[in-house]
Write a protein that holds these residues in place. Sequence first.
Motif, PDB file in Angstrom:
ATOM      1  N   VAL A  48      15.393  -8.663 -37.238  1.00 51.47           N
ATOM      2  CA  VAL A  48      14.618  -7.510 -37.460  1.00 51.47           C
ATOM      3  C   VAL A  48      13.586  -7.340 -36.647  1.00 51.47           C
ATOM      4  O   VAL A  48      13.369  -5.931 -36.096  1.00 51.47           O
ATOM      5  N   PHE A  49      13.100  -8.208 -35.730  1.00 52.92           N
ATOM      6  CA  PHE A  49      11.887  -7.987 -34.821  1.00 52.92           C
ATOM      7  C   PHE A  49      12.608  -7.300 -33.733  1.00 52.92           C
ATOM      8  O   PHE A  49      11.872  -6.301 -33.249  1.00 52.92           O
ATOM      9  N   HIS A  50      13.742  -7.539 -33.278  1.00 51.79           N
ATOM     10  CA  HIS A  50      14.261  -6.837 -32.068  1.00 51.79           C
ATOM     11  C   HIS A  50      14.620  -5.170 -32.547  1.00 51.79           C
ATOM     12  O   HIS A  50      14.366  -4.363 -31.546  1.00 51.79           O
ATOM     13  N   LEU A  51      14.784  -5.037 -33.638  1.00 51.90           N
ATOM     14  CA  LEU A  51      15.115  -3.698 -34.183  1.00 51.90           C
ATOM     15  C   LEU A  51      13.803  -3.049 -34.325  1.00 51.90           C
ATOM     16  O   LEU A  51      13.654  -1.892 -33.943  1.00 51.90           O
ATOM     17  N   LEU A  52      12.743  -3.704 -34.874  1.00 55.23           N
ATOM     18  CA  LEU A  52      11.581  -3.099 -34.962  1.00 55.23           C
ATOM     19  C   LEU A  52      10.852  -2.445 -33.416  1.00 55.23           C
ATOM     20  O   LEU A  52      10.494  -1.471 -33.246  1.00 55.23           O
ATOM     21  N   ALA A  53      11.157  -3.552 -32.710  1.00 50.89           N
ATOM     22  CA  ALA A  53      10.796  -3.353 -31.219  1.00 50.89           C
ATOM     23  C   ALA A  53      11.433  -2.107 -30.743  1.00 50.89           C
ATOM     24  O   ALA A  53      10.989  -1.492 -29.562  1.00 50.89           O
ATOM     25  N   ARG A  54      12.407  -1.491 -31.083  1.00 51.25           N
ATOM     26  CA  ARG A  54      13.457  -0.398 -30.670  1.00 51.25           C
ATOM     27  C   ARG A  54      12.894   0.819 -31.461  1.00 51.25           C
ATOM     28  O   ARG A  54      13.332   1.851 -31.202  1.00 51.25           O
ATOM     29  N   GLY A  55      11.918   0.463 -32.295  1.00 53.87           N
ATOM     30  CA  GLY A  55      11.328   1.731 -33.052  1.00 53.87           C
ATOM     31  C   GLY A  55      11.927   1.931 -34.104  1.00 53.87           C
ATOM     32  O   GLY A  55      11.795   3.233 -34.719  1.00 53.87           O
ATOM     33  N   ARG A  67       3.183  -2.220 -37.081  1.00 53.70           N
ATOM     34  CA  ARG A  67       4.604  -1.936 -36.052  1.00 53.70           C
ATOM     35  C   ARG A  67       4.443  -1.722 -34.740  1.00 53.70           C
ATOM     36  O   ARG A  67       5.000  -2.074 -33.774  1.00 53.70           O
ATOM     37  N   VAL A  68       3.456  -0.804 -34.577  1.00 49.15           N
ATOM     38  CA  VAL A  68       2.983  -0.596 -33.130  1.00 49.15           C
ATOM     39  C   VAL A  68       2.913  -1.772 -32.310  1.00 49.15           C
ATOM     40  O   VAL A  68       3.050  -2.037 -31.285  1.00 49.15           O
ATOM     41  N   MET A  71       4.640  -3.235 -28.812  1.00 48.17           N
ATOM     42  CA  MET A  71       3.815  -3.615 -27.742  1.00 48.17           C
ATOM     43  C   MET A  71       4.054  -5.208 -27.194  1.00 48.17           C
ATOM     44  O   MET A  71       4.118  -5.227 -26.016  1.00 48.17           O
ATOM     45  N   LEU A  72       4.141  -6.043 -28.125  1.00 51.35           N
ATOM     46  CA  LEU A  72       4.606  -7.473 -27.831  1.00 51.35           C
ATOM     47  C   LEU A  72       5.905  -7.617 -27.291  1.00 51.35           C
ATOM     48  O   LEU A  72       5.750  -8.350 -26.164  1.00 51.35           O
ATOM     49  N   VAL A  74       8.070   9.929 -27.569  1.00 52.24           N
ATOM     50  CA  VAL A  74       8.532  10.155 -28.565  1.00 52.24           C
ATOM     51  C   VAL A  74       8.661   8.738 -29.686  1.00 52.24           C
ATOM     52  O   VAL A  74       8.516   8.809 -30.862  1.00 52.24           O
ATOM     53  N   LEU A  75       9.122   7.711 -29.028  1.00 51.76           N
ATOM     54  CA  LEU A  75       8.918   6.238 -29.809  1.00 51.76           C
ATOM     55  C   LEU A  75       7.518   6.086 -30.445  1.00 51.76           C
ATOM     56  O   LEU A  75       7.043   5.970 -31.293  1.00 51.76           O
ATOM     57  N   ARG A  76       6.587   6.341 -29.106  1.00 49.35           N
ATOM     58  CA  ARG A  76       4.987   6.145 -29.627  1.00 49.35           C
ATOM     59  C   ARG A  76       4.674   7.006 -30.915  1.00 49.35           C
ATOM     60  O   ARG A  76       4.014   6.746 -31.724  1.00 49.35           O
ATOM     61  N   GLN A  77       5.244   8.192 -30.655  1.00 51.51           N
ATOM     62  CA  GLN A  77       4.669   9.155 -31.719  1.00 51.51           C
ATOM     63  C   GLN A  77       5.541   8.736 -33.051  1.00 51.51           C
ATOM     64  O   GLN A  77       4.623   8.935 -34.305  1.00 51.51           O
ATOM     65  N   ARG A  78       6.773   8.213 -33.102  1.00 52.89           N
ATOM     66  CA  ARG A  78       7.279   7.858 -34.246  1.00 52.89           C
ATOM     67  C   ARG A  78       6.701   6.806 -34.964  1.00 52.89           C
ATOM     68  O   ARG A  78       6.405   6.574 -36.181  1.00 52.89           O
ATOM     69  N   VAL A  79       6.199   5.688 -34.081  1.00 53.44           N
ATOM     70  CA  VAL A  79       5.844   4.426 -34.611  1.00 53.44           C
ATOM     71  C   VAL A  79       4.258   4.583 -35.132  1.00 53.44           C
ATOM     72  O   VAL A  79       4.030   4.193 -36.082  1.00 53.44           O
TER      73      VAL A  79
END
Length: 230
Positions: free
Chosen positions: A160-167, A200-201, A205-206, A219-224
Amino acid sequence: MHTKAAVIAAEALVRDGIKSMLSIDRTVSVVGESAHFADISQVRRRVDPDLFIIDASGLGPGGEVRTRWIRSLVDMADRPLVLLADDGVQPDMELLRLGACVLKRSRMSSADLVSSVRMLAIGYLPVERGLAQQLAHRALEERAGEAPHVRLLTPREREVFHLLARGKSNMEIAASLTLANSTVKTHVQGILKKLGLTSRVEVVMLAHRQGRRPAPSAVLRQRVRGRTAA
């Protein structure tokens, strides 16, 4: 122990060949078959097999076994699966996680098929030695590259962490890992708590600071930014 198998293959010749290969062992019998993947649920209800043997050559162009198809088959079958695949198919960790045993048709003997069926029936997942070594090596490399605090996560939480990291959103994570949205939300909350994060942001960043992924795009930053912590 007697094992009941059901065979799903588009071609009658393939179905007959599978049944012939299984006939060398009297403890394994074919109790149902179909030419259509859509019939899997019906076959399961009608004959209640212990497992399914599926010719995977019809699951995509060029014989590629696509994870979304396998996930769908797993849901419909609700039983262990033996997938007979072309040589070009490369099994991965996701297929193993779904409980699919992949056998290459060009190298498969009757003994290979029967032994795989037997092992699946008693709760084991047969994996080719070369693939097992490759996956184990990859897992060790990935674990060595993780920050110490990420190692506090369970294997599922790391996924789940790795998918979160992809936004990815909770809904997208649920679809990818075949989980309920509520289960994903619980995992996200657990991850944030264990890692001492608040949003989640911070997960994104981690992961970026660890150097495991490129910096998130605009785009990802805007989504997060538009999401809540869970």
